[in-house]
Scaffold this active site. Structure first.
Site, PDB file in Angstrom:
ATOM      1  N   ASN A  37       0.857  -1.184   0.000  1.00 13.24           N
ATOM      2  CA  ASN A  37       0.000   0.000   0.000  1.00 13.24           C
ATOM      3  C   ASN A  37       0.897   1.239   0.000  1.00 13.24           C
ATOM      4  OD1 ASN A  37      -1.822   2.044   0.483  1.00 13.24           O
ATOM      5  ND2 ASN A  37      -2.348   1.386   2.556  1.00 13.24           N
ATOM      6  N   TRP A  38       0.941   1.916  -1.141  1.00 18.57           N
ATOM      7  CA  TRP A  38       1.839   3.076  -1.264  1.00 18.57           C
ATOM      8  C   TRP A  38       1.288   4.306  -0.533  1.00 18.57           C
ATOM      9  CZ3 TRP A  38       3.159   2.952  -7.290  1.00 18.57           C
ATOM     10  CH2 TRP A  38       3.818   1.747  -7.566  1.00 18.57           C
ATOM     11  N   LYS A  39       0.056   4.251  -0.098  1.00 19.29           N
ATOM     12  CA  LYS A  39      -0.617   5.384   0.568  1.00 19.29           C
ATOM     13  C   LYS A  39      -0.471   6.643  -0.311  1.00 19.29           C
ATOM     14  CE  LYS A  39      -0.163   3.051   4.948  1.00 19.29           C
ATOM     15  NZ  LYS A  39      -0.056   3.100   6.396  1.00 19.29           N
ATOM     16  N   HIS A  90      -9.337   0.942   5.369  1.00 15.90           N
ATOM     17  CA  HIS A  90      -8.031   1.116   6.000  1.00 15.90           C
ATOM     18  C   HIS A  90      -8.203   2.038   7.206  1.00 15.90           C
ATOM     19  CE1 HIS A  90      -3.926   2.324   6.746  1.00 15.90           C
ATOM     20  NE2 HIS A  90      -3.563   1.241   6.090  1.00 15.90           N
ATOM     21  N   GLU A 135      -6.668   4.451   8.226  1.00 19.13           N
ATOM     22  CA  GLU A 135      -6.519   5.891   7.934  1.00 19.13           C
ATOM     23  C   GLU A 135      -7.804   6.453   7.318  1.00 19.13           C
ATOM     24  OE1 GLU A 135      -2.843   5.323   5.836  1.00 19.13           O
ATOM     25  OE2 GLU A 135      -1.940   4.729   7.732  1.00 19.13           O
ATOM     26  N   GLU A 189      -4.995  -5.201  10.790  1.00  9.57           N
ATOM     27  CA  GLU A 189      -3.973  -4.185  11.003  1.00  9.57           C
ATOM     28  C   GLU A 189      -4.207  -3.494  12.347  1.00  9.57           C
ATOM     29  OE1 GLU A 189      -2.149  -2.902   7.013  1.00  9.57           O
ATOM     30  OE2 GLU A 189      -3.755  -1.519   7.503  1.00  9.57           O
ATOM     31  N   GLY A 243       3.013   2.039  10.881  1.00 11.50           N
ATOM     32  CA  GLY A 243       3.972   3.127  10.687  1.00 11.50           C
ATOM     33  C   GLY A 243       4.709   3.510  11.954  1.00 11.50           C
ATOM     34  N   SER A 264       3.954  -2.354  10.193  1.00 11.89           N
ATOM     35  CA  SER A 264       5.417  -2.369  10.341  1.00 11.89           C
ATOM     36  C   SER A 264       6.058  -3.677   9.868  1.00 11.89           C
ATOM     37  CB  SER A 264       5.815  -2.074  11.789  1.00 11.89           C
ATOM     38  OG  SER A 264       5.401  -0.763  12.154  1.00 11.89           O
ATOM     39  N   GLY A 301       3.048  -1.175   4.252  1.00 17.99           N
ATOM     40  CA  GLY A 301       3.007   0.251   3.958  1.00 17.99           C
ATOM     41  C   GLY A 301       4.396   0.754   3.602  1.00 17.99           C
ATOM     42  N   GLY A 302       5.074   1.352   4.578  1.00 16.54           N
ATOM     43  CA  GLY A 302       6.365   2.009   4.351  1.00 16.54           C
ATOM     44  C   GLY A 302       7.376   1.170   3.573  1.00 16.54           C
TER      45      GLY A 302
HETATM   46  O1  LIG Z   1      -1.551  -0.535   4.677  1.00 16.74           O
HETATM   47  C1  LIG Z   1      -0.521  -0.720   5.294  1.00 16.74           C
HETATM   48  C2  LIG Z   1      -0.463  -0.540   6.730  1.00 16.74           C
HETATM   49  O2  LIG Z   1      -1.076   0.639   7.120  1.00 16.74           O
HETATM   50  C3  LIG Z   1       0.889  -0.764   7.344  1.00 16.74           C
HETATM   51  O3  LIG Z   1       1.743   0.332   7.162  1.00 16.74           O
HETATM   52  P1  LIG Z   1       3.260   0.214   7.655  1.00 16.74           P
HETATM   53  O4  LIG Z   1       3.827  -1.024   7.035  1.00 16.74           O
HETATM   54  O5  LIG Z   1       3.936   1.469   7.178  1.00 16.74           O
HETATM   55  O6  LIG Z   1       3.225   0.094   9.159  1.00 16.74           O
END
Ligand SMILES: O=C[C@H](O)COP(=O)(O)O
Length: 270
Positions: free
Chosen positions: A18-20, A110, A112, A182, A188, A228, A249-250
């Site tokens: 997920n590139w957000k 999600h 967010e 999640e 994050g 994470s 994510g990151g």
């Molecule tokens: O969609 C992905 C999640 O929100 C995890 O994000 P993260 O890997 O940066 O903690």
């Protein structure tokens, strides 16, 4: 998903990035090209471990062109979709448009979106149904915040989200569903739930799906962990029996790191 000779289900692991709100349409193409080259060099078998990326909406046309032009085996999806099909919904994106762009998946709920955009379970239920209406597989995100975890209510809280979000689906739809657990406190933050925490929740989610839709649908649905995830912790998490993939994510913004997560089997037990 296939049925093995002993009658149990072999669920193809799904590694999703997920590139957000990162990577404009030019950066997104570069990232996907680097990921594809890295996996190609490693002779990755996409039928064994599925790979999907979730770029921003504005990247999707470029991603489609690259995937089709270079015959990449990477799947892609959107980070959100509208609960409606068309009309006066300024700023929203219909599942029909995403489907036409070749999306296989859409993230729904999600954390967010739940917190920043205040999306309720009622809306997320409508979005889940909208995804199916347009031939997209929803990747339904559920999970608890830190206060809920500390109160020991995390399983109950997460299953209540799940029940509300899948209400009214058919068993056939549920069999293709992807649910991403999640825990919000692990997103994050560098805090990662232990493999046993991921397993506890994924087992509870599968049991709940079995109660609602029956054993066969529950055995076929894929359950992911997110929060994470990195190459260093992916293999242990993915080694759990009810964890069928990860939502990253990151670390998905670094093609070498993400490719290493995709290749978790090569460093299992390391
Ligand atoms: O969609 C992905 C999640 O929100 C995890 O994000 P993260 O890997 O940066 O903690």
């Amino acid at each position: 998903m296939t049925t093995s000779s002993n009658g149990t289900f072999d669920r193809t692991p799904l590694i999703a990035g997920n590139w957000k709100m990162n990577m404009d349409h030019v950066q997104g193409i570069t990232l996907l090209q680097k990921l594809a080259w890295t996996l190609d060099d490693a002779r990755h078998d996409f039928s064994r471990v599925e790979v999907a990326v979730f770029p921003p909406f504005t990247d999707l046309r470029g991603v489609q062109t690259l995937v089709h032009g270079d015959d990449l085996k990477v799947h892609y999806g959107a980070q959100d979709l509208s609960e409606f099909d068309s009309g006066a919904y300024t700023g929203d994106i219909s599942g029909a448009f995403l489907s036409k762009l070749g999306c296989a998946y859409a993230l729904v709920g999600h954390s967010e979106r739940r917190t920043i955009h205040r999306e309720t379970d009622e809306v997320l239920n409508a979005k889940t149904k909208a995804a199916y209406r347009h031939g997209l597989v929803p990747v339904l995100c559920v999970g608890e915040g830190l206060d809920v975890r500390q109160a020991g209510q995390h399983v109950e809280h997460t299953l209540a989200q799940l029940r509300a979000d899948v209400d009214g689906l058919t068993a056939e739809q549920a069999a293709t569903l992807v649910v991403a657990y999640e825990p919000v406190w692990a997103i994050g933050t560098g805090e990662v739930a232990g493999p046993e925490d991921a397993q506890e929740m994924c087992a509870a989610i599968r049991a709940e799906l079995a109660t609602i839709f029956g054993l066969e649908a529950a055995a076929a649905a894929r359950l992911l962990y997110g929060g994470s995830v990195k190459a260093a912790n992916a293999a242990a998490i993915l080694g759990q029996p009810d964890v069928d993939g990860v939502l990253v994510g990151g670390a998905s913004l670094d093609p070498a790191e993400f490719a290493s997560i995709v290749r978790f089997e090569s460093h299992a037990g390391a």
